[in-house]
Scaffold this motif. Structure first.
Motif, PDB file in Angstrom:
ATOM      1  N   VAL A 364       0.833  -1.205   0.000  1.00  0.00           N
ATOM      2  CA  VAL A 364       0.000   0.000   0.000  1.00  0.00           C
ATOM      3  C   VAL A 364       0.866   1.254   0.000  1.00  0.00           C
ATOM      4  O   VAL A 364       0.614   2.210  -0.747  1.00  0.00           O
ATOM      5  CB  VAL A 364      -0.959  -0.012   1.211  1.00  0.00           C
ATOM      6  N   VAL A 365       1.903   1.246   0.839  1.00  0.00           N
ATOM      7  CA  VAL A 365       2.812   2.400   0.892  1.00  0.00           C
ATOM      8  C   VAL A 365       3.580   2.535  -0.420  1.00  0.00           C
ATOM      9  O   VAL A 365       3.679   3.626  -0.999  1.00  0.00           O
ATOM     10  CB  VAL A 365       3.785   2.263   2.078  1.00  0.00           C
ATOM     11  N   TRP A 366       4.126   1.426  -0.908  1.00  0.00           N
ATOM     12  CA  TRP A 366       4.963   1.445  -2.108  1.00  0.00           C
ATOM     13  C   TRP A 366       4.183   1.929  -3.331  1.00  0.00           C
ATOM     14  O   TRP A 366       4.572   2.885  -4.005  1.00  0.00           O
ATOM     15  CB  TRP A 366       5.520   0.041  -2.343  1.00  0.00           C
ATOM     16  N   PHE A 367       3.061   1.268  -3.613  1.00  0.00           N
ATOM     17  CA  PHE A 367       2.271   1.643  -4.778  1.00  0.00           C
ATOM     18  C   PHE A 367       1.556   2.979  -4.565  1.00  0.00           C
ATOM     19  O   PHE A 367       1.318   3.711  -5.530  1.00  0.00           O
ATOM     20  CB  PHE A 367       1.253   0.543  -5.102  1.00  0.00           C
ATOM     21  N   GLY A 368       1.214   3.285  -3.305  1.00  0.00           N
ATOM     22  CA  GLY A 368       0.569   4.566  -3.049  1.00  0.00           C
ATOM     23  C   GLY A 368       1.457   5.729  -3.423  1.00  0.00           C
ATOM     24  O   GLY A 368       1.017   6.704  -4.054  1.00  0.00           O
ATOM     25  N   ILE A 369       2.737   5.648  -3.067  1.00  0.00           N
ATOM     26  CA  ILE A 369       3.673   6.739  -3.370  1.00  0.00           C
ATOM     27  C   ILE A 369       4.041   6.750  -4.850  1.00  0.00           C
ATOM     28  O   ILE A 369       3.984   7.802  -5.506  1.00  0.00           O
ATOM     29  CB  ILE A 369       4.922   6.612  -2.480  1.00  0.00           C
ATOM     30  N   PHE A 370       4.403   5.610  -5.401  1.00  0.00           N
ATOM     31  CA  PHE A 370       4.775   5.585  -6.817  1.00  0.00           C
ATOM     32  C   PHE A 370       3.579   5.891  -7.712  1.00  0.00           C
ATOM     33  O   PHE A 370       3.705   6.596  -8.720  1.00  0.00           O
ATOM     34  CB  PHE A 370       5.387   4.229  -7.192  1.00  0.00           C
ATOM     35  N   GLY A 371       2.400   5.340  -7.367  1.00  0.00           N
ATOM     36  CA  GLY A 371       1.222   5.606  -8.177  1.00  0.00           C
ATOM     37  C   GLY A 371       0.827   7.072  -8.168  1.00  0.00           C
ATOM     38  O   GLY A 371       0.485   7.643  -9.213  1.00  0.00           O
ATOM     39  N   THR A 372       0.866   7.695  -7.001  1.00  0.00           N
ATOM     40  CA  THR A 372       0.538   9.122  -6.925  1.00  0.00           C
ATOM     41  C   THR A 372       1.557   9.952  -7.702  1.00  0.00           C
ATOM     42  O   THR A 372       1.203  10.963  -8.339  1.00  0.00           O
ATOM     43  CB  THR A 372       0.480   9.576  -5.461  1.00  0.00           C
ATOM     44  N   ALA A 373       2.823   9.545  -7.649  1.00  0.00           N
ATOM     45  CA  ALA A 373       3.851  10.241  -8.435  1.00  0.00           C
ATOM     46  C   ALA A 373       3.550  10.153  -9.926  1.00  0.00           C
ATOM     47  O   ALA A 373       3.768  11.117 -10.686  1.00  0.00           O
ATOM     48  CB  ALA A 373       5.228   9.661  -8.128  1.00  0.00           C
ATOM     49  N   VAL A 374       3.049   9.015 -10.366  1.00  0.00           N
ATOM     50  CA  VAL A 374       2.660   8.849 -11.767  1.00  0.00           C
ATOM     51  C   VAL A 374       1.565   9.840 -12.143  1.00  0.00           C
ATOM     52  O   VAL A 374       1.641  10.530 -13.171  1.00  0.00           O
ATOM     53  CB  VAL A 374       2.172   7.406 -12.013  1.00  0.00           C
ATOM     54  N   PHE A 375       0.536   9.935 -11.314  1.00  0.00           N
ATOM     55  CA  PHE A 375      -0.583  10.830 -11.617  1.00  0.00           C
ATOM     56  C   PHE A 375      -0.147  12.293 -11.576  1.00  0.00           C
ATOM     57  O   PHE A 375      -0.648  13.124 -12.343  1.00  0.00           O
ATOM     58  CB  PHE A 375      -1.725  10.574 -10.642  1.00  0.00           C
ATOM     59  N   ASP A 376       0.779  12.611 -10.683  1.00  0.00           N
ATOM     60  CA  ASP A 376       1.285  13.983 -10.627  1.00  0.00           C
ATOM     61  C   ASP A 376       1.998  14.354 -11.920  1.00  0.00           C
ATOM     62  O   ASP A 376       1.796  15.453 -12.452  1.00  0.00           O
ATOM     63  CB  ASP A 376       2.234  14.127  -9.436  1.00  0.00           C
ATOM     64  N   VAL A 377       2.816  13.431 -12.430  1.00  0.00           N
ATOM     65  CA  VAL A 377       3.534  13.689 -13.683  1.00  0.00           C
ATOM     66  C   VAL A 377       2.548  13.858 -14.838  1.00  0.00           C
ATOM     67  O   VAL A 377       2.692  14.753 -15.691  1.00  0.00           O
ATOM     68  CB  VAL A 377       4.540  12.562 -13.980  1.00  0.00           C
ATOM     69  N   GLU A 378       1.517  13.018 -14.875  1.00  0.00           N
ATOM     70  CA  GLU A 378       0.581  13.051 -15.994  1.00  0.00           C
ATOM     71  C   GLU A 378      -0.415  14.199 -15.908  1.00  0.00           C
ATOM     72  O   GLU A 378      -0.756  14.817 -16.917  1.00  0.00           O
ATOM     73  CB  GLU A 378      -0.182  11.717 -16.057  1.00  0.00           C
TER      74      GLU A 378
END
Length: 576
Positions: A364-378
Motif C-alpha cells: 500500500v505504501v509502495w504503490f501509493g507513493i509511486f502511483g501518486t507520483a505517476v498521476f502527478d507527472v501526468e
C-alpha cells in the motif's frame, strides 16, 4: 541406473525426483529451442483456452483461499505453533519480514510499481470511465492494490502454512507431497508422492524463471537508458548469466551468510529509493494519495475479489488478474517452503496475520507513493508516461521513465537497476536452496554443486523463455505462467482440506490446545543411508510408519531399538 548415476555425481538427494524433474526441464528447453513454433502454439493455445474457460476458477480460488486463512487464524487452531508447543521464532520480526519480502514479490514490485498504475489510468478496465481522469486514477490504484495486496500474499501464505505445519509440527520432509499426508498416508514416499514432487519442482522452476525473465527485461531497459546497451537477446542472456553466477555463490553460502545478508541489504536500498521519491516529489500530495488509495482499495475489495467482468466480457482480466494469479501460484511452493523455514516457532495466528498484513501494508505504501507520483507527472507535470508505457508498450522501462522526472535521474536509475538485480539474486538463490530441499526431502546441508544446479536451471529456463521463442519475451512468459498455474490451483483445494484435517487430528477439543508430538520422518533413501552409516537417532521414524494412527499414543516418544526398527522396515519393503 539412476542410483549409480546419483552416486557418481556425488549427489545426496532422491534420484527419481531429482532426475525426473531434470529430465522434464531438459525436454522443455530442447523443445523450445528446436521446435520453437510448435512450443509457441502449444503454450499460446493452452493459455488462451484456460483464460477463456477457467479464468473465473482462478479468481474464485484465491478469494476462497483468503477466507480459509482468515478462518484458521481466528479459530482455536490459531494458537498452534509451527513446531513444538514451547518453540519460539528463530529470527526477529525485522529480519523475518526482510527475507520473506525479498524472496516473495520484491522483483515484481519494482517491475509493476509504475507500469500498472499507468496502464489502468490510460485504459480503465471498467466501462464508462474516462481514460486519464481522476476517476480512472482511483480505479487504477484499487486494481493495482488488489493485484499486489492481500490476494497475492494469500497465494504464498496457504502453502507456506501447510509446509510449516507438516514440516515442523508433524516433522515430515520439506516436500509438496508431505502436505497431502492425511490423504495419502505412507504413499507420500511412494509413486504418488514422487509424481507430485516432480510436477511441483518443474512448475516452481518455471514460475521463478518467469519472474527472472521480467526482472531481466527491466534491467536491460535500465541499462539501455543509462549506457545505450541494446535491448536484445544477447544482452538479456548476458544479464541472466551474470546474475546466475552471483546467485549460485549466494546459494552455496547458505541462508545466514548469503540470502539473509542480501535480503536485508536490498530492503534497505528499496526503502531508500521510496523515501527519495517521497522527499524529492510533491510530499504532501504523495502522502495524501497513499492514504486515499488505501481507502479506495479496502472499499472496493469485496466487489473486486469476485469480479469476473461477466456482462462486458472485455477479456481484460485474462491479461491481468488471471495472469497474476496463475504466475504467482506457480512459484508459491518455493516461496511457501522458504517462508515456512524462516517462520518456525511462530503460532498459526501470528504467521497468517504477519505474512498477510505486513507485506500488504508495505505494498500500500509502495504503490501509493509511486502511483501518486505517476498521476502527478501526468496531470500536473510534463506527462509522457502514458505514451511510453501504453503507446510504445515499454512496460520494462516504466520505472526509469518516471525517475527521469526526478532529480539525479541517472543516479536513481542506477540505484533502481541495483535493487532489481539484488531482488533478482535473492529470488534465484533462495529458490535454488528450497528446490534442493524439495528434491532431497530434508533440510540438512547438501552438496554445494547440487544446490547450484537448481539456480543454473532457473537461469537457463529464463533465458530460453525470453530468447528462444518466436513470440515477444513478455507474451511467452505470460502464456507459460497461465498454463502451468492450473494444476497448482486444483491442489490448493486439497491443501486446505489436508491442513484442516491434520489440525483437527492434532488439536485438543477444549481449553488450552495441546498437540501431539511427532518424530521426524526421513525420505526412504536418506533413512537407508543413515541406517547403513549408523547415523540414525531416536528422533527419527521409518518413512512407512504412519504416525497418528493410534488414538491415545499416536507418536510415543519412546523409540524401539534402532537395529530392530531398521530390520523391520527393510522386511516391510522387500529388503534384507
Amino acid at each position: 541406473m539412476l542410483k549409480r548415476l546419483h552416486d557418481a555425481l556425488r549427489l545426496r538427494t532422491n534420484p527419481a525426483i531429482f532426475f525426473g524433474a531434470a529430465a522434464v526441464v531438459i525436454f522443455f528447453v530442447v523443445t523450445a529451442v528446436f521446435f520453437t513454433d510448435a512450443a509457441d502454439a502449444f503454450f499460446a493455445g493452452g493459455a488462451g483456452w484456460v483464460m477463456h474457460n477457467l479464468g473465473w476458477f482462478y479468481i474464485l480460488g484465491v478469494s476462497v483461499f483468503l477466507i480459509f486463512l482468515g478462518y484458521v487464524a481466528l479459530s482455536r487452531f490459531g494458537g498452534l505453533r509451527l513446531g513444538s508447543d514451547d518453540e519460539r521464532p528463530e529470527h526477529s520480526n525485522v529480519a523475518w519480514f526482510a527475507m520473506l519480502f525479498a524472496a516473495g514479490i520484491g522483483t515484481i514490485l519494482m517491475f509493476w510499481a509504475v507500469a500498472e498504475p499507468v496502464s489502468h489510468f490510460a485504459e480503465p478496465p471498467f466501462e464508462g470511465v474516462e481514460p486519464e481522469s481522476r476517476e480512472a486514477a482511483t480505479n487504477a490504484m484499487s486494481i493495482t492494490l488488489y493485484h499486489f495486496g492481500l490476494h497475492t500474499w494469500t497465494i504464498f501464505t496457504l502453502p507456506a502454512l501447510a509446509f510449516g505445519y507438516f514440516m515442523y509440527k508433524r516433522n515430515l520432509p520439506p516436500r509438496v507431497s508431505s502436505m497431502f499426508q492425511p490423504l495419502l498416508g505412507a504413499k507420500i514416499h511412494g509413486a504418488p508422492g514422487k509424481i507430485i514432487d516432480i510436477l511441483a519442482l518443474v512448475g516452481t522452476l518455471t514460475g521463478v524463471a518467469v519472474s527472472i525473465g521480467l526482472g531481466t527485461l527491466q534491467i536491460n531497459a535500465g541499462l539501455a537508458r543509462l549506457f545505450g546497451i541494446s535491448e536484445s537477446a544477447i544482452s538479456q542472456i548476458g544479464i541472466i548469466a551474470a546474475v546466475t553466477i552471483v546467485a549460485s555463490i549466494s546459494a552455496a553460502l547458505g541462508v545466514n551468510r548469503g540470502i539473509k545478508v542480501l535480503s536485508n541489504t536490498n530492503i534497505l536500498i528499496a526503502v531508500g529509493l521510496l523515501v527519495f521519491i517521497l522527499i524529492s516529489g510533491p510530499t504532501v500530495m504523495l502522502l495524501k494519495g497513499m492514504v486515499e488509495w488505501a481507502g479506495a482499495y479496502l472499499s472496493s475489495l469485496p466487489g473486486l475479489m469476485f469480479w469476473n467482468d461477466t456482462l462486458a466480457d472485455t477479456g481484460w482480466q485474462d491479461g491481468w488478474t488471471v495472469f497474476y494469479w496463475a504466475w504467482t501460484i506457480t512459484w508459491s511452493p518455493f516461496v511457501g517452503i522458504f517462508i515456512a523455514r524462516i517462520s518456525r516457532g511462530r503460532s498459526i495466528r501470528q504467521f497468517v496475520i504477519g505474512v498477510l498484513a505486513f507485506p500488504t501494508l508495505f505494498s500500500v505504501v509502495w504503490f501509493g507513493i509511486f502511483g501518486t507520483a505517476v498521476f502527478d507527472v501526468e496531470l500536473n507535470g510534463e506527462g509522457g508516461l502514458v505514451e511510453t508505457v501504453v503507446g510504445q508498450g515499454d512496460i520494462p522501462g516504466a520505472m526509469f521513465e518516471l525517475l527521469g522526472h526526478f532529480p539525479w535521474a541517472a543516479v536513481m536509475s542506477a540505484v533502481g537497476i541495483l535493487i532489481v538485480t539484488l531482488f533478482f539474486i535473492t529470488s534465484m538463490d533462495s529458490a535454488g536452496l528450497v528446490m534442493d530441499s524439495m528434491a532431497s526431502g530434508y533440510d540438512d546441508a547438501a552438496p554445494r554443486h547440487q544446490r547450484v544446479f537448481w539456480v543454473v536451471a532457473i537461469g537457463v529456463v529464463a533465458a530460453v523463455l525470453l530468447t528462444a521463442t518466436g513470440q515477444t519475451g513478455l507474451t511467452a512468459l505470460e502464456n507459460v505462467a497461465i498454463l502451468i498455474g492450473l494444476p497448482f490451483f486444483v491442489l490448493g483445494y486439497f491443501m486446505m482440506w489436508s491442513l484442516l484435517r491434520a489440525m483437527r487430528e492434532d488439536a485438543g477439543e477444549v481449553g488450552v490446545i495441546r498437540s501431539r508430538q511427532w518424530r521426524r520422518t526421513l525420505p526412504p533413501e536418506e533413512y537407508e543411508r543413515r541406517a547403513d552409516t549408523g547415523a540414525l537417532t531416536d528422533e527419527v521414524v521409518a518413512p512407512d510408519h504412519i504416525q497418528g494412527s493410534e488414538p491415545e499414543n499416536a507418536a510415543p516418544l519412546e523409540h524401539p531399538d534402532q537395529p530392530e526398527m531398521v530390520k523391520a522396515y527393510r522386511q516391510r519393503n522387500g529388503g534384507v
